[in-house]
Design an enzyme around this catalytic site. Structure first.
Site, mmCIF file in Angstrom:
data_model
loop_
_atom_site.group_PDB
_atom_site.id
_atom_site.type_symbol
_atom_site.label_atom_id
_atom_site.label_comp_id
_atom_site.label_asym_id
_atom_site.label_seq_id
_atom_site.Cartn_x
_atom_site.Cartn_y
_atom_site.Cartn_z
ATOM 1 N N THR A 43 28.357 17.123 -30.810
ATOM 2 C CA THR A 43 27.161 17.262 -29.972
ATOM 3 C C THR A 43 26.036 17.840 -30.810
ATOM 4 O O THR A 43 26.178 18.893 -31.429
ATOM 5 C CB THR A 43 27.450 18.159 -28.762
ATOM 6 O OG1 THR A 43 28.525 17.576 -28.021
ATOM 7 C CG2 THR A 43 26.234 18.276 -27.861
ATOM 8 N N HIS B 291 21.915 16.213 -22.907
ATOM 9 C CA HIS B 291 22.687 17.421 -22.571
ATOM 10 C C HIS B 291 22.537 17.757 -21.078
ATOM 11 O O HIS B 291 22.472 18.929 -20.681
ATOM 12 C CB HIS B 291 22.231 18.596 -23.449
ATOM 13 C CG HIS B 291 23.362 19.481 -23.872
ATOM 14 N ND1 HIS B 291 23.848 19.536 -25.155
ATOM 15 C CD2 HIS B 291 24.121 20.358 -23.175
ATOM 16 C CE1 HIS B 291 24.836 20.411 -25.232
ATOM 17 N NE2 HIS B 291 25.020 20.911 -24.032
ATOM 18 N N TYR C 73 30.409 21.610 -32.206
ATOM 19 C CA TYR C 73 29.025 21.788 -32.651
ATOM 20 C C TYR C 73 29.075 22.033 -34.156
ATOM 21 O O TYR C 73 30.118 22.426 -34.705
ATOM 22 C CB TYR C 73 28.390 22.994 -31.947
ATOM 23 C CG TYR C 73 28.148 22.780 -30.481
ATOM 24 C CD1 TYR C 73 27.158 21.911 -30.048
ATOM 25 C CD2 TYR C 73 28.904 23.448 -29.513
ATOM 26 C CE1 TYR C 73 26.919 21.707 -28.697
ATOM 27 C CE2 TYR C 73 28.669 23.251 -28.162
ATOM 28 C CZ TYR C 73 27.676 22.380 -27.761
ATOM 29 O OH TYR C 73 27.448 22.179 -26.430
ATOM 30 N N GLN D 55 35.217 18.224 -28.558
ATOM 31 C CA GLN D 55 33.785 18.294 -28.864
ATOM 32 C C GLN D 55 33.538 19.481 -29.792
ATOM 33 O O GLN D 55 34.057 20.569 -29.563
ATOM 34 C CB GLN D 55 32.991 18.441 -27.561
ATOM 35 C CG GLN D 55 31.499 18.589 -27.737
ATOM 36 C CD GLN D 55 31.073 20.040 -27.755
ATOM 37 O OE1 GLN D 55 31.626 20.866 -27.035
ATOM 38 N NE2 GLN D 55 30.088 20.368 -28.578
ATOM 39 N N ILE E 105 24.983 10.976 -13.522
ATOM 40 C CA ILE E 105 25.942 10.108 -12.802
ATOM 41 C C ILE E 105 26.491 10.883 -11.597
ATOM 42 O O ILE E 105 27.127 11.927 -11.752
ATOM 43 C CB ILE E 105 27.115 9.686 -13.716
ATOM 44 C CG1 ILE E 105 26.624 8.926 -14.947
ATOM 45 C CG2 ILE E 105 28.165 8.891 -12.922
ATOM 46 C CD1 ILE E 105 26.180 7.514 -14.735
ATOM 47 N N ARG E 106 26.230 10.374 -10.409
ATOM 48 C CA ARG E 106 26.695 11.036 -9.184
ATOM 49 C C ARG E 106 27.486 10.098 -8.270
ATOM 50 O O ARG E 106 28.003 10.519 -7.240
ATOM 51 C CB ARG E 106 25.505 11.592 -8.383
ATOM 52 C CG ARG E 106 24.632 12.582 -9.155
ATOM 53 C CD ARG E 106 25.350 13.913 -9.385
ATOM 54 N NE ARG E 106 24.489 14.848 -10.074
ATOM 55 C CZ ARG E 106 24.450 15.018 -11.407
ATOM 56 N NH1 ARG E 106 25.251 14.295 -12.189
ATOM 57 N NH2 ARG E 106 23.640 15.898 -11.941
ATOM 58 N N GLY F 290 24.543 11.738 -18.124
ATOM 59 C CA GLY F 290 23.384 12.393 -17.516
ATOM 60 C C GLY F 290 23.053 11.766 -16.180
ATOM 61 O O GLY F 290 22.649 10.604 -16.125
ATOM 62 N N SER G 169 35.360 20.777 -24.432
ATOM 63 C CA SER G 169 34.261 21.505 -25.079
ATOM 64 C C SER G 169 34.759 22.549 -26.070
ATOM 65 O O SER G 169 35.807 23.161 -25.867
ATOM 66 C CB SER G 169 33.433 22.206 -23.999
ATOM 67 O OG SER G 169 32.608 23.199 -24.562
ATOM 68 N N GLY H 235 29.521 15.084 -16.088
ATOM 69 C CA GLY H 235 29.576 16.533 -16.291
ATOM 70 C C GLY H 235 29.646 17.277 -14.968
ATOM 71 O O GLY H 235 30.731 17.548 -14.446
ATOM 72 N N ARG H 236 28.475 17.529 -14.381
ATOM 73 C CA ARG H 236 28.452 18.347 -13.155
ATOM 74 C C ARG H 236 29.325 17.784 -12.036
ATOM 75 O O ARG H 236 29.914 18.548 -11.274
ATOM 76 C CB ARG H 236 27.011 18.495 -12.656
ATOM 77 C CG ARG H 236 26.160 19.362 -13.568
ATOM 78 C CD ARG H 236 24.717 19.368 -13.096
ATOM 79 N NE ARG H 236 23.863 20.126 -13.978
ATOM 80 C CZ ARG H 236 23.329 19.661 -15.117
ATOM 81 N NH1 ARG H 236 23.580 18.412 -15.514
ATOM 82 N NH2 ARG H 236 22.549 20.419 -15.851
HETATM 83 C C1 LIG Z 1 27.632 23.778 -17.201
HETATM 84 C C2 LIG Z 1 27.530 22.786 -18.307
HETATM 85 C C3 LIG Z 1 28.119 23.068 -19.543
HETATM 86 C C4 LIG Z 1 28.034 22.147 -20.599
HETATM 87 N N1 LIG Z 1 28.658 22.432 -21.770
HETATM 88 C C5 LIG Z 1 28.646 21.502 -22.763
HETATM 89 C C6 LIG Z 1 29.366 21.730 -23.960
HETATM 90 O O1 LIG Z 1 29.992 22.777 -24.139
HETATM 91 N N2 LIG Z 1 29.335 20.752 -24.902
HETATM 92 C C7 LIG Z 1 28.646 19.583 -24.744
HETATM 93 O O2 LIG Z 1 28.658 18.732 -25.615
HETATM 94 N N3 LIG Z 1 27.960 19.341 -23.604
HETATM 95 C C8 LIG Z 1 27.964 20.270 -22.619
HETATM 96 N N4 LIG Z 1 27.295 19.994 -21.447
HETATM 97 C C9 LIG Z 1 26.632 18.688 -21.279
HETATM 98 C C10 LIG Z 1 27.605 17.656 -20.695
HETATM 99 O O3 LIG Z 1 28.600 17.276 -21.615
HETATM 100 C C11 LIG Z 1 26.871 16.379 -20.275
HETATM 101 O O4 LIG Z 1 26.069 15.935 -21.348
HETATM 102 C C12 LIG Z 1 26.005 16.559 -19.025
HETATM 103 O O5 LIG Z 1 26.600 17.456 -18.124
HETATM 104 C C13 LIG Z 1 25.810 15.220 -18.353
HETATM 105 O O6 LIG Z 1 24.968 15.331 -17.259
HETATM 106 P P1 LIG Z 1 25.500 15.460 -15.746
HETATM 107 O O7 LIG Z 1 25.947 16.883 -15.592
HETATM 108 O O8 LIG Z 1 24.294 15.126 -14.945
HETATM 109 O O9 LIG Z 1 26.642 14.490 -15.568
HETATM 110 C C14 LIG Z 1 27.347 20.925 -20.400
HETATM 111 C C15 LIG Z 1 26.777 20.636 -19.153
HETATM 112 C C16 LIG Z 1 26.855 21.543 -18.112
HETATM 113 C C17 LIG Z 1 26.254 21.196 -16.795
#
Ligand SMILES: Cc1cc2nc3c(=O)[nH]c(=O)nc-3n(C[C@H](O)[C@H](O)[C@H](O)COP(=O)(O)O)c2cc1C
Length: 393
Positions: free
Chosen positions: A156, A278, A130, A128, A312-313, A310, A108, A332-333
Site C-alpha cells: 500500500t 485508501h 507499508y 499487506q 463498494i456497498r 473504495g 493489514s 473495506g468498511r
Molecule cells: C478503518 C480502516 C482501516 C484501514 N486500514 C488499512 C490498512 O491497514 N492497510 C491498507 O492498505 N488499507 C487500509 N484501509 C483502506 C482499505 O484497505 C480500503 O482501501 C478502503 O477501506 C476501501 O474503501 P471502502 O471502505 O469504502 O470499501 C483502511 C480502511 C479503513 C476504513
C-alpha cells in the site's frame, strides 16, 4: 441467524453504530479533512446507471473468477484494514467468513491477529505491507510471510500521514491500560453488548501489531510501528522493483490513481494494481476510484490485473466496477460493519448481500458470467470519468 440477520450494508452500518463505542465507530468511518473523497467514493456509484434486458435472460450465472493467482467464488476480496477493537475475533472472524464464502483475504500490517493464525483460517491470504524500516527489515518481514504460507503481497503506497478530520478524530491510546480504560469508560458503558463480548474473552483490546516484525520478534505497539513508518523515507520505483523481485510471488501495488503510475507498475513487473484512494482516508479531494478506473483499464488492462476499492456497498456496485474493467473489487468498511454487527456471521452476511446483488444484476443484464460484463451494460453520464496523470493514449 434470527434477528441478527440484516438485509443491506446500510443496515449493518446502523447496527455497528449502535453496538460500537463511539471512538471505535469513528475509527471505522475514518475519512480525512472535509470528507470529500470519502463521500465521492460512494456517491459516484450512484451516478452510474444500468441498461437491463427483459427477455432472453440467463438461467444460470457464473460468478467465479481469479485474482492474484487465486480462484475466488466472486470478484470480491477483503481489503486489508486494521480492525483493532472492533470484535475480539478480529481478522480471524473475517478470514473464516471469507473462507466460508470462497473469498480471498487481505491482512493489514496493522491487524490484531498474527498472519500464521489468519493463514490457518483462510489459506487464500495476502499480506499487506507499508514501506517501513529498511530493505533489510522488509526482507525479514516478507521472509516470515513466505514461511507462514502467505500467497501474495499487497504493497500500500497511498498514505501521506493526513490525520485531521473536520468532524473530529477518536482518541487512540498507546496501550489499553487503566488510564485509557477510565477515559473510555463513559462511552463503553453505553455499549454493554460490545463490553460483554470482550469480557467473555477476559482480555482488553490489544493495540499491538503482531505482523510488523520478523518471525519471533515481540509485537510493537500501534504507535511504535506507526512511528517507524513515518520516519522511513518513501520508496522509489527502484525500491518497489527490488521488493517485487525479493518477494517473487503475486504482488499488488495498492493506491494507484494515475495512468502514468499504472504504467510504472507494469514496468516493475507487478501482478496487479488496486485503483484506490485508501477509502477516502488519505489526500482529500482525490476523485472517487470508480471515476479513475476506466482510463487506467484502457492504458494497462491487457498488461496487469486491475482491481479497485473504495465505496463498494452493494452487489450492483461490484457489477458496475467489473463492467468498467475491474477484474475484482476489494471491500473495506462493508465487512468491518458486518463484523461489528454480528462477528463472523455478520461478515458472511455482508458477502451474501454482495453475492446476491451481483447475481441479480447479472440476471437483469442478460449476462451468464461476470466475465461477459462490458461497459455497454452501464450508463456513464458525461463528465463522469476522470483521467489522472497524463494525456490520452
Ligand atoms: C478503518 C480502516 C482501516 C484501514 N486500514 C488499512 C490498512 O491497514 N492497510 C491498507 O492498505 N488499507 C487500509 N484501509 C483502506 C482499505 O484497505 C480500503 O482501501 C478502503 O477501506 C476501501 O474503501 P471502502 O471502505 O469504502 O470499501 C483502511 C480502511 C479503513 C476504513
Amino acid at each position: 441467524m434470527g434477528n441478527d440477520w440484516f438485509e443491506s450494508v446500510a443496515e449493518a452500518e446502523r447496527r455497528a453504530a449502535k453496538r460500537l463505542p463511539r471512538s471505535v465507530h469513528l475509527a471505522i468511518r475514518a475519512g480525512s479533512e472535509r470528507g470529500l473523497t470519502l463521500a465521492d467514493n460512494v456517491a459516484a456509484f450512484g451516478e452510474l446507471g444500468f441498461a437491463p434486458h427483459m427477455a432472453g435472460l440467463s438461467a444460470k450465472r457464473e460468478l467465479t473468477t481469479t485474482a492474484m493467482g487465486q480462484e475466488i467464488a466472486m470478484p470480491v476480496l477483503m481489503s486489508p484494514t486494521g480492525v483493532q477493537a472492533v470484535h475480539p475475533d478480529g481478522e480471524l472472524a473475517v478470514a473464516r467468513a471469507a473462507a466460508a464464502r470462497g473469498v480471498a483475504m487481505g491482512l493489514s500490517s496493522f491487524a490484531s491477529k498474527p498472519m500464521e493464525e489468519v493463514v490457518a483460517a483462510n489459506p487464500q491470504t495476502f499480506l499487506q505491507v507499508y514501506w517501513s524500516g529498511s530493505r533489510e527489515r522488509l526482507a525479514q518481514r516478507i521472509e516470515r510471510a513466505r514461511a507462514a504460507g502467505i500467497v501474495g503481497l499487497i504493497v500500500t503506497l497511498d498514505w501521506s500521514f493526513v490525520h485531521a478530520r473536520d468532524w473530529g478524530s477518536p482518541f487512540i491510546p498507546e496501550r489499553v491500560d487503566a488510564k485509557a480504560a477510565l477515559r473510555y469508560a463513559p462511552e463503553v458503558l453505553r455499549r454493554p453488548r460490545w463490553l460483554a463480548q470482550w469480557a467473555r474473552t477476559k482480555a482488553l483490546p490489544d493495540l499491538s501489531v503482531p505482523n510488523w516484525g520478523a518471525a519471533g520478534e515481540p509485537a510493537p505497539t500501534f504507535f511504535g510501528a506507526y512511528g517507524e513508518w513515518m520516519m522511513t523515507p518513501p520508496p522509489s520505483w527502484d525500491d518497489l522493483q527490488w521488493l517485487r523481485q525479493e518477494w517473487g510471488s503475486p504482488f499488488m501495488l495498492k493506491g494507484v490513481m494515475r495512468v502514468d503510475d499504472a504504467r510504472r507498475a507494469v514496468d516493475i513487473g507487478a501482478t496487479a494494481i488496486s485503483v484506490s484512494n485508501h477509502g477516502g482516508n488519505n489526500l482529500d479531494g482525490t476523485p472517487a476510484t470508480i471515476r479513475a478506473l476506466p482510463p487506467i483499464v484502457a492504458a494497462v488492462g491487457r498488461d496487469i490485473e486491475v482491481l479497485m476499492d473504495g465505496g463498494i456497498r452493494r452487489g450492483s456496485d461490484v457489477v458496475k466496477a467489473v463492467a468498467l474493467g475491474a477484474r475484482a473489487v476489494m471491500i473495506g468498511r462493508a465487512y468491518l460493519w458486518g463484523l461489528a454487527a454480528n462477528g463472523q456471521a455478520g461478515v458472511e452476511n455482508v458477502l451474501d448481500i454482495l453475492r446476491n446483488g451481483i447475481d441479480s444484476a447479472l440476471l437483469a443484464l442478460g449476462r451468464s458470467s461476470v466475465s461477459e460484463l462490458t461497459p455497454t451494460d452501464i450508463l456513464v453520464p458525461p463528465g463522469f470519468v476522470q483521467r489522472l496523470g497524463d494525456a490520452p493514449d
